[in-house]
Design an enzyme around this catalytic site. Structure first.
Site, PDB file in Angstrom:
ATOM      1  N   ARG A   1       0.883  -1.180   0.000  1.00 18.35           N
ATOM      2  CA  ARG A   1       0.000   0.000   0.000  1.00 18.35           C
ATOM      3  C   ARG A   1       0.910   1.216   0.000  1.00 18.35           C
ATOM      4  O   ARG A   1       1.678   1.421   0.933  1.00 18.35           O
ATOM      5  CB  ARG A   1      -0.909   0.006   1.227  1.00 18.35           C
ATOM      6  CG  ARG A   1      -1.582   1.337   1.456  1.00 18.35           C
ATOM      7  CD  ARG A   1      -2.691   1.314   2.466  1.00 18.35           C
ATOM      8  NE  ARG A   1      -3.862   0.645   1.943  1.00 18.35           N
ATOM      9  CZ  ARG A   1      -5.076   0.727   2.504  1.00 18.35           C
ATOM     10  NH1 ARG A   1      -5.262   1.444   3.601  1.00 18.35           N
ATOM     11  NH2 ARG A   1      -6.101   0.089   1.976  1.00 18.35           N
TER      12      ARG A   1
ATOM     13  N   HIS B   1      -7.408   0.799  -6.314  1.00 13.57           N
ATOM     14  CA  HIS B   1      -7.599  -0.085  -5.153  1.00 13.57           C
ATOM     15  C   HIS B   1      -8.318  -1.355  -5.650  1.00 13.57           C
ATOM     16  O   HIS B   1      -9.495  -1.575  -5.374  1.00 13.57           O
ATOM     17  CB  HIS B   1      -8.430   0.654  -4.106  1.00 13.57           C
ATOM     18  CG  HIS B   1      -8.393   0.046  -2.732  1.00 13.57           C
ATOM     19  ND1 HIS B   1      -7.636  -1.072  -2.426  1.00 13.57           N
ATOM     20  CD2 HIS B   1      -9.029   0.397  -1.585  1.00 13.57           C
ATOM     21  CE1 HIS B   1      -7.812  -1.361  -1.139  1.00 13.57           C
ATOM     22  NE2 HIS B   1      -8.650  -0.496  -0.614  1.00 13.57           N
TER      23      HIS B   1
ATOM     24  N   GLN C   1     -10.278  -3.873  -3.403  1.00 12.70           N
ATOM     25  CA  GLN C   1     -11.569  -3.318  -3.004  1.00 12.70           C
ATOM     26  C   GLN C   1     -12.591  -3.471  -4.138  1.00 12.70           C
ATOM     27  O   GLN C   1     -13.716  -3.920  -3.904  1.00 12.70           O
ATOM     28  CB  GLN C   1     -11.378  -1.835  -2.651  1.00 12.70           C
ATOM     29  CG  GLN C   1     -12.626  -1.168  -2.126  1.00 12.70           C
ATOM     30  CD  GLN C   1     -13.004  -1.662  -0.742  1.00 12.70           C
ATOM     31  OE1 GLN C   1     -12.185  -1.654   0.148  1.00 12.70           O
ATOM     32  NE2 GLN C   1     -14.241  -2.106  -0.570  1.00 12.70           N
TER      33      GLN C   1
ATOM     34  N   ASP D   1     -17.353   7.320  -1.381  1.00  8.54           N
ATOM     35  CA  ASP D   1     -16.089   7.171  -0.646  1.00  8.54           C
ATOM     36  C   ASP D   1     -15.739   8.528  -0.054  1.00  8.54           C
ATOM     37  O   ASP D   1     -16.373   9.547  -0.373  1.00  8.54           O
ATOM     38  CB  ASP D   1     -14.989   6.679  -1.618  1.00  8.54           C
ATOM     39  CG  ASP D   1     -13.643   6.448  -0.931  1.00  8.54           C
ATOM     40  OD1 ASP D   1     -13.625   6.303   0.307  1.00  8.54           O
ATOM     41  OD2 ASP D   1     -12.608   6.425  -1.638  1.00  8.54           O
TER      42      ASP D   1
ATOM     43  N   CYS E   1     -16.406   1.814   0.771  1.00 12.73           N
ATOM     44  CA  CYS E   1     -15.230   0.973   1.036  1.00 12.73           C
ATOM     45  C   CYS E   1     -14.774   1.059   2.498  1.00 12.73           C
ATOM     46  O   CYS E   1     -14.081   0.172   2.971  1.00 12.73           O
ATOM     47  CB  CYS E   1     -14.085   1.386   0.122  1.00 12.73           C
ATOM     48  SG  CYS E   1     -13.631   3.119   0.328  1.00 12.73           S
TER      49      CYS E   1
ATOM     50  N   ARG F   1     -13.604  -8.559   1.592  1.00 13.62           N
ATOM     51  CA  ARG F   1     -12.190  -8.294   1.321  1.00 13.62           C
ATOM     52  C   ARG F   1     -11.360  -9.525   1.696  1.00 13.62           C
ATOM     53  O   ARG F   1     -10.418  -9.894   0.991  1.00 13.62           O
ATOM     54  CB  ARG F   1     -11.708  -7.073   2.133  1.00 13.62           C
ATOM     55  CG  ARG F   1     -12.242  -5.725   1.675  1.00 13.62           C
ATOM     56  CD  ARG F   1     -11.626  -5.284   0.372  1.00 13.62           C
ATOM     57  NE  ARG F   1     -10.173  -5.243   0.454  1.00 13.62           N
ATOM     58  CZ  ARG F   1      -9.459  -4.245   0.994  1.00 13.62           C
ATOM     59  NH1 ARG F   1     -10.071  -3.183   1.463  1.00 13.62           N
ATOM     60  NH2 ARG F   1      -8.126  -4.288   1.023  1.00 13.62           N
TER      61      ARG F   1
HETATM   62  N1   CP Z   1     -11.235  -0.122   2.527  1.00 21.14           N
HETATM   63  C1   CP Z   1      -9.972  -0.182   2.973  1.00 21.14           C
HETATM   64  O1   CP Z   1      -9.041  -0.446   2.229  1.00 21.14           O
HETATM   65  O2   CP Z   1      -9.816   0.021   4.316  1.00 21.14           O
HETATM   66  P1   CP Z   1      -8.424   0.251   5.082  1.00 21.14           P
HETATM   67  O3   CP Z   1      -7.883   1.570   4.585  1.00 21.14           O
HETATM   68  O4   CP Z   1      -8.778   0.289   6.534  1.00 21.14           O
HETATM   69  O5   CP Z   1      -7.503  -0.862   4.746  1.00 21.14           O
HETATM   70  N1  NVA Z   2     -10.005   6.760  -1.288  1.00 14.70           N
HETATM   71  C1  NVA Z   2      -9.613   6.334   0.035  1.00 14.70           C
HETATM   72  C2  NVA Z   2      -9.857   4.868   0.186  1.00 14.70           C
HETATM   73  C3  NVA Z   2      -9.527   4.307   1.546  1.00 14.70           C
HETATM   74  C4  NVA Z   2      -9.705   2.813   1.604  1.00 14.70           C
HETATM   75  C5  NVA Z   2      -8.160   6.681   0.286  1.00 14.70           C
HETATM   76  O1  NVA Z   2      -7.342   6.483  -0.627  1.00 14.70           O
HETATM   77  O2  NVA Z   2      -7.839   7.152   1.371  1.00 14.70           O
END
Ligand code: CP
Ligand code: NVA
Length: 312
Positions: free
Chosen positions: A101, A128, A131, A223, A263, A291
Protein backbone atom coordinates in the site's frame (compact mmCIF):
# COMPACT_ATOMS: atom_id res chain seq x y z
CA UNK A 1 -3.30 -15.76 -13.73
CA UNK A 2 -0.31 -13.48 -14.28
CA UNK A 3 2.49 -13.02 -11.75
CA UNK A 4 1.05 -9.92 -10.08
CA UNK A 5 -2.29 -8.37 -9.15
CA UNK A 6 -1.93 -4.68 -9.95
CA UNK A 7 -5.01 -3.66 -11.91
CA UNK A 8 -8.38 -5.22 -12.72
CA UNK A 9 -7.75 -4.01 -16.28
CA UNK A 10 -4.93 -6.59 -16.53
CA UNK A 11 -7.28 -9.54 -15.89
CA UNK A 12 -8.84 -11.44 -18.74
CA UNK A 13 -12.58 -11.89 -18.50
CA UNK A 14 -11.92 -15.54 -17.69
CA UNK A 15 -9.56 -14.63 -14.83
CA UNK A 16 -12.01 -12.05 -13.49
CA UNK A 17 -14.84 -14.57 -13.33
CA UNK A 18 -12.51 -17.32 -12.03
CA UNK A 19 -11.56 -15.01 -9.16
CA UNK A 20 -15.20 -14.35 -8.25
CA UNK A 21 -16.08 -18.04 -8.41
CA UNK A 22 -13.07 -19.14 -6.35
CA UNK A 23 -13.97 -16.47 -3.77
CA UNK A 24 -17.45 -17.95 -3.53
CA UNK A 25 -16.01 -21.44 -2.95
CA UNK A 26 -13.59 -20.19 -0.29
CA UNK A 27 -16.33 -18.28 1.48
CA UNK A 28 -18.64 -21.31 1.47
CA UNK A 29 -16.02 -23.84 2.59
CA UNK A 30 -12.99 -22.14 4.18
CA UNK A 31 -11.84 -25.42 5.78
CA UNK A 32 -11.04 -26.86 2.37
CA UNK A 33 -8.36 -24.19 1.93
CA UNK A 34 -6.75 -24.30 5.40
CA UNK A 35 -3.38 -25.63 4.19
CA UNK A 36 -3.24 -24.34 0.64
CA UNK A 37 -0.50 -21.81 1.42
CA UNK A 38 1.20 -23.83 4.14
CA UNK A 39 4.62 -22.36 5.02
CA UNK A 40 4.21 -19.49 2.54
CA UNK A 41 5.01 -15.98 3.73
CA UNK A 42 3.54 -12.66 2.60
CA UNK A 43 5.40 -9.39 3.23
CA UNK A 44 3.00 -6.49 3.77
CA UNK A 45 4.41 -3.04 3.02
CA UNK A 46 2.25 -0.20 4.36
CA UNK A 47 3.04 3.44 3.62
CA UNK A 48 -0.47 4.51 4.66
CA UNK A 49 -2.78 3.53 7.54
CA UNK A 50 -5.22 0.62 7.32
CA UNK A 51 -7.72 -1.45 9.26
CA UNK A 52 -9.41 -3.65 6.68
CA UNK A 53 -6.50 -4.26 4.33
CA UNK A 54 -4.04 -5.20 7.03
CA UNK A 55 -6.49 -7.41 8.89
CA UNK A 56 -7.82 -9.21 5.83
CA UNK A 57 -4.41 -9.97 4.36
CA UNK A 58 -3.00 -11.10 7.70
CA UNK A 59 -6.04 -13.16 8.69
CA UNK A 60 -6.26 -14.47 5.13
CA UNK A 61 -2.70 -15.77 5.14
CA UNK A 62 -3.26 -17.35 8.55
CA UNK A 63 -6.43 -19.07 7.36
CA UNK A 64 -4.58 -20.46 4.33
CA UNK A 65 -1.85 -21.96 6.52
CA UNK A 66 0.77 -19.28 5.89
CA UNK A 67 2.06 -16.21 7.66
CA UNK A 68 2.14 -12.47 7.01
CA UNK A 69 4.85 -10.03 8.08
CA UNK A 70 3.80 -6.40 8.60
CA UNK A 71 6.20 -3.64 7.59
CA UNK A 72 5.05 -0.29 8.98
CA UNK A 73 5.30 3.09 7.19
CA UNK A 74 8.48 4.01 9.08
CA UNK A 75 10.08 0.62 8.69
CA UNK A 76 11.60 0.39 5.23
CA UNK A 77 10.79 3.89 3.97
CA UNK A 78 10.19 3.01 0.33
CA UNK A 79 12.46 4.99 -1.96
CA UNK A 80 14.12 6.89 0.92
CA UNK A 81 16.08 4.29 2.84
CA UNK A 82 16.53 2.20 -0.29
CA UNK A 83 15.15 1.94 -3.78
CA UNK A 84 11.97 0.09 -4.66
CA UNK A 85 14.07 -2.29 -6.78
CA UNK A 86 16.42 -3.15 -3.92
CA UNK A 87 13.42 -3.80 -1.66
CA UNK A 88 12.06 -6.22 -4.27
CA UNK A 89 15.40 -8.02 -4.65
CA UNK A 90 15.68 -8.46 -0.88
CA UNK A 91 12.13 -9.61 -0.23
CA UNK A 92 12.16 -12.19 -3.04
CA UNK A 93 14.94 -14.04 -1.20
CA UNK A 94 12.84 -14.52 1.96
CA UNK A 95 9.14 -14.52 1.20
CA UNK A 96 6.65 -15.85 -1.35
CA UNK A 97 4.61 -12.73 -2.08
CA UNK A 98 4.47 -8.99 -1.41
CA UNK A 99 1.46 -6.81 -0.70
CA UNK A 100 2.06 -3.08 -0.94
CA UNK A 101 0.00 0.00 0.00
CA UNK A 102 1.77 3.09 -1.24
CA UNK A 103 1.25 6.59 -2.67
CA UNK A 104 2.79 6.50 -6.15
CA UNK A 105 1.26 3.80 -8.35
CA UNK A 106 4.59 3.53 -10.14
CA UNK A 107 6.12 2.06 -6.95
CA UNK A 108 3.90 -1.01 -7.36
CA UNK A 109 4.82 -1.40 -11.01
CA UNK A 110 8.55 -1.05 -10.28
CA UNK A 111 8.33 -3.49 -7.38
CA UNK A 112 6.51 -6.04 -9.55
CA UNK A 113 9.14 -5.66 -12.27
CA UNK A 114 12.06 -6.08 -9.90
CA UNK A 115 10.75 -8.94 -7.76
CA UNK A 116 10.41 -12.47 -9.11
CA UNK A 117 7.56 -13.16 -6.64
CA UNK A 118 3.91 -12.00 -6.89
CA UNK A 119 3.15 -8.38 -5.97
CA UNK A 120 -0.36 -7.33 -4.92
CA UNK A 121 -1.60 -3.74 -5.11
CA UNK A 122 -3.24 -2.99 -1.76
CA UNK A 123 -4.08 0.63 -2.70
CA UNK A 124 -2.21 3.43 -4.40
CA UNK A 125 -3.25 7.02 -5.11
CA UNK A 126 -4.46 5.65 -8.46
CA UNK A 127 -6.31 2.43 -7.69
CA UNK A 128 -7.60 -0.09 -5.15
CA UNK A 129 -8.23 -3.32 -7.08
CA UNK A 130 -8.77 -5.64 -4.08
CA UNK A 131 -11.57 -3.32 -3.00
CA UNK A 132 -13.10 -3.21 -6.50
CA UNK A 133 -13.17 -7.01 -6.69
CA UNK A 134 -14.71 -7.33 -3.21
CA UNK A 135 -17.34 -4.74 -4.15
CA UNK A 136 -18.45 -6.53 -7.29
CA UNK A 137 -18.49 -9.84 -5.40
CA UNK A 138 -20.70 -8.21 -2.73
CA UNK A 139 -23.05 -6.80 -5.35
CA UNK A 140 -23.37 -10.18 -7.04
CA UNK A 141 -24.11 -11.77 -3.69
CA UNK A 142 -26.68 -9.18 -2.66
CA UNK A 143 -28.48 -8.91 -5.99
CA UNK A 144 -28.31 -12.59 -6.90
CA UNK A 145 -26.37 -11.80 -10.09
CA UNK A 146 -24.99 -8.87 -12.02
CA UNK A 147 -27.09 -8.71 -15.12
CA UNK A 148 -28.94 -5.41 -15.71
CA UNK A 149 -27.60 -3.97 -12.44
CA UNK A 150 -27.18 -0.19 -12.30
CA UNK A 151 -24.38 1.01 -10.03
CA UNK A 152 -24.12 4.71 -9.15
CA UNK A 153 -20.89 6.14 -7.78
CA UNK A 154 -21.20 9.58 -6.20
CA UNK A 155 -18.25 11.67 -5.01
CA UNK A 156 -14.55 11.84 -5.81
CA UNK A 157 -13.26 10.24 -9.01
CA UNK A 158 -10.49 8.64 -6.97
CA UNK A 159 -8.60 5.35 -6.59
CA UNK A 160 -11.69 3.48 -5.36
CA UNK A 161 -13.81 4.89 -8.20
CA UNK A 162 -11.16 3.82 -10.75
CA UNK A 163 -11.05 0.18 -9.59
CA UNK A 164 -14.81 0.05 -9.23
CA UNK A 165 -15.23 1.20 -12.85
CA UNK A 166 -12.79 -1.44 -14.10
CA UNK A 167 -14.54 -4.16 -12.11
CA UNK A 168 -17.96 -2.95 -13.24
CA UNK A 169 -16.74 -3.05 -16.85
CA UNK A 170 -15.70 -6.70 -16.58
CA UNK A 171 -18.98 -7.48 -14.79
CA UNK A 172 -21.07 -5.81 -17.52
CA UNK A 173 -22.85 -3.34 -15.23
CA UNK A 174 -24.60 -0.12 -16.12
CA UNK A 175 -22.60 2.47 -14.26
CA UNK A 176 -23.18 6.16 -13.62
CA UNK A 177 -20.54 8.33 -11.97
CA UNK A 178 -21.34 11.77 -10.53
CA UNK A 179 -18.46 14.01 -9.46
CA UNK A 180 -17.99 17.75 -9.10
CA UNK A 181 -16.30 19.44 -12.04
CA UNK A 182 -12.55 18.94 -11.79
CA UNK A 183 -12.83 15.76 -9.70
CA UNK A 184 -13.73 13.36 -12.51
CA UNK A 185 -12.05 9.95 -12.75
CA UNK A 186 -9.02 9.68 -15.00
CA UNK A 187 -10.00 9.71 -18.67
CA UNK A 188 -7.51 6.88 -19.33
CA UNK A 189 -9.29 4.65 -16.80
CA UNK A 190 -12.67 5.50 -18.32
CA UNK A 191 -11.29 4.52 -21.70
CA UNK A 192 -9.93 1.20 -20.36
CA UNK A 193 -13.28 0.50 -18.71
CA UNK A 194 -15.17 1.17 -21.94
CA UNK A 195 -12.67 -0.98 -23.84
CA UNK A 196 -12.95 -3.86 -21.31
CA UNK A 197 -16.72 -3.50 -21.23
CA UNK A 198 -17.23 -3.80 -24.98
CA UNK A 199 -17.83 -7.56 -24.76
CA UNK A 200 -19.82 -7.47 -21.51
CA UNK A 201 -22.49 -4.86 -22.26
CA UNK A 202 -21.01 -2.35 -19.77
CA UNK A 203 -22.19 1.23 -20.07
CA UNK A 204 -20.64 4.27 -18.37
CA UNK A 205 -22.24 7.64 -17.88
CA UNK A 206 -20.34 10.57 -16.32
CA UNK A 207 -22.54 13.34 -14.92
CA UNK A 208 -22.34 16.38 -12.63
CA UNK A 209 -25.73 15.82 -11.00
CA UNK A 210 -25.78 13.13 -8.27
CA UNK A 211 -29.56 12.70 -8.66
CA UNK A 212 -29.16 11.82 -12.34
CA UNK A 213 -26.54 9.20 -11.47
CA UNK A 214 -28.56 7.67 -8.65
CA UNK A 215 -31.87 7.54 -10.54
CA UNK A 216 -33.17 3.95 -10.55
CA UNK A 217 -29.83 2.59 -9.31
CA UNK A 218 -29.59 -0.86 -7.71
CA UNK A 219 -26.62 0.28 -5.65
CA UNK A 220 -25.25 3.65 -4.58
CA UNK A 221 -21.55 3.89 -3.72
CA UNK A 222 -19.52 6.67 -2.18
CA UNK A 223 -16.09 7.17 -0.65
CA UNK A 224 -14.30 9.80 1.42
CA UNK A 225 -13.96 13.27 -0.09
CA UNK A 226 -10.33 13.55 1.02
CA UNK A 227 -8.23 10.44 0.52
CA UNK A 228 -5.12 9.49 2.48
CA UNK A 229 -2.47 12.02 1.52
CA UNK A 230 -5.04 14.79 0.81
CA UNK A 231 -5.60 15.76 4.46
CA UNK A 232 -4.58 19.37 3.84
CA UNK A 233 -7.34 19.70 1.21
CA UNK A 234 -10.04 18.40 3.56
CA UNK A 235 -11.83 21.71 4.22
CA UNK A 236 -11.76 22.95 0.63
CA UNK A 237 -13.01 19.59 -0.58
CA UNK A 238 -15.80 19.53 2.01
CA UNK A 239 -17.21 22.70 0.43
CA UNK A 240 -16.97 21.41 -3.16
CA UNK A 241 -18.40 17.98 -2.35
CA UNK A 242 -21.25 19.08 -0.03
CA UNK A 243 -23.93 18.68 -2.76
CA UNK A 244 -22.67 15.12 -3.32
CA UNK A 245 -23.51 13.80 0.14
CA UNK A 246 -25.38 10.48 0.08
CA UNK A 247 -28.38 11.14 2.32
CA UNK A 248 -31.97 9.86 2.45
CA UNK A 249 -33.12 12.51 -0.07
CA UNK A 250 -30.55 11.28 -2.62
CA UNK A 251 -31.20 7.59 -1.87
CA UNK A 252 -34.90 8.26 -2.65
CA UNK A 253 -33.94 8.55 -6.35
CA UNK A 254 -32.55 4.99 -6.34
CA UNK A 255 -34.62 1.81 -6.42
CA UNK A 256 -36.46 1.07 -3.17
CA UNK A 257 -34.20 -1.89 -2.42
CA UNK A 258 -30.98 -0.19 -3.55
CA UNK A 259 -27.86 -1.19 -1.62
CA UNK A 260 -25.67 1.49 -0.07
CA UNK A 261 -21.95 0.79 -0.54
CA UNK A 262 -18.78 2.33 0.90
CA UNK A 263 -15.23 0.97 1.04
CA UNK A 264 -14.76 2.45 4.56
CA UNK A 265 -13.52 4.23 6.58
CA UNK A 266 -16.68 6.38 6.45
CA UNK A 267 -17.09 9.95 7.67
CA UNK A 268 -20.59 10.39 9.02
CA UNK A 269 -22.41 13.55 7.94
CA UNK A 270 -19.73 14.20 5.33
CA UNK A 271 -19.91 11.90 2.27
CA UNK A 272 -22.75 9.89 3.87
CA UNK A 273 -25.24 10.50 6.64
CA UNK A 274 -25.31 8.12 9.60
CA UNK A 275 -28.94 7.40 8.68
CA UNK A 276 -27.90 5.92 5.31
CA UNK A 277 -24.70 4.25 6.53
CA UNK A 278 -26.57 2.50 9.33
CA UNK A 279 -29.75 1.77 7.35
CA UNK A 280 -30.83 -1.80 6.50
CA UNK A 281 -29.85 -1.00 2.89
CA UNK A 282 -26.21 -0.58 3.88
CA UNK A 283 -23.92 -3.48 2.88
CA UNK A 284 -20.67 -1.84 3.99
CA UNK A 285 -19.67 -4.53 6.48
CA UNK A 286 -20.39 -7.26 3.92
CA UNK A 287 -17.97 -5.45 1.62
CA UNK A 288 -15.43 -5.38 4.44
CA UNK A 289 -15.92 -9.10 5.14
CA UNK A 290 -15.61 -9.96 1.48
CA UNK A 291 -12.19 -8.29 1.32
CA UNK A 292 -11.00 -11.35 3.27
CA UNK A 293 -12.49 -13.92 0.90
CA UNK A 294 -11.47 -12.14 -2.32
CA UNK A 295 -7.87 -11.66 -1.14
CA UNK A 296 -7.60 -15.29 -0.10
CA UNK A 297 -8.60 -16.16 -3.66
CA UNK A 298 -6.07 -13.70 -5.10
CA UNK A 299 -3.26 -15.07 -2.91
CA UNK A 300 -4.18 -18.65 -3.75
CA UNK A 301 -4.12 -17.98 -7.47
CA UNK A 302 -0.83 -16.04 -7.30
CA UNK A 303 1.08 -17.84 -4.56
CA UNK A 304 -0.43 -21.29 -4.63
CA UNK A 305 1.43 -22.80 -7.51
CA UNK A 306 5.11 -21.88 -7.94
CA UNK A 307 7.80 -22.55 -5.37
CA UNK A 308 10.03 -19.59 -4.48
CA UNK A 309 13.01 -19.54 -6.92
CA UNK A 310 12.23 -23.17 -7.68
CA UNK A 311 14.40 -23.98 -4.64
CA UNK A 312 11.87 -25.36 -2.20
N1 CP B 1 -11.23 -0.12 2.53
C1 CP B 1 -9.97 -0.18 2.97
O1 CP B 1 -9.04 -0.45 2.23
O2 CP B 1 -9.82 0.02 4.32
P1 CP B 1 -8.42 0.25 5.08
O3 CP B 1 -7.88 1.57 4.58
O4 CP B 1 -8.78 0.29 6.53
O5 CP B 1 -7.50 -0.86 4.75
N1 NVA C 1 -10.01 6.76 -1.29
C1 NVA C 1 -9.61 6.33 0.03
C2 NVA C 1 -9.86 4.87 0.19
C3 NVA C 1 -9.53 4.31 1.55
C4 NVA C 1 -9.70 2.81 1.60
C5 NVA C 1 -8.16 6.68 0.29
O1 NVA C 1 -7.34 6.48 -0.63
O2 NVA C 1 -7.84 7.15 1.37
Amino acid sequence: MQKDFISIHDLTLYEFNELLDLTQEIKEDPDKYRKKLKNKILAMIFEKPSLRTRMTFEVGMFELGGKAVYLSPNEIQVGKRETVEDIGHNLERWVDGIMIRTFAHDNVIRLAKSASIPVINALTDFSHPCQGMADIFTLREKKGGLSKIKLAYVGDGNNVCHSLMLAAAKAGLKMAVATPKGYEPSSAVMEWAREDGRETGFTLELVLDPKAAVKDADAVYTDTWASMGQEQEKEARARVFAPFQVNPALMAFAKLDAAFMHCLPAHREEEVTASVLESPQSVVFDQAENRLHIQKAIMLLLMGKKEKHGER
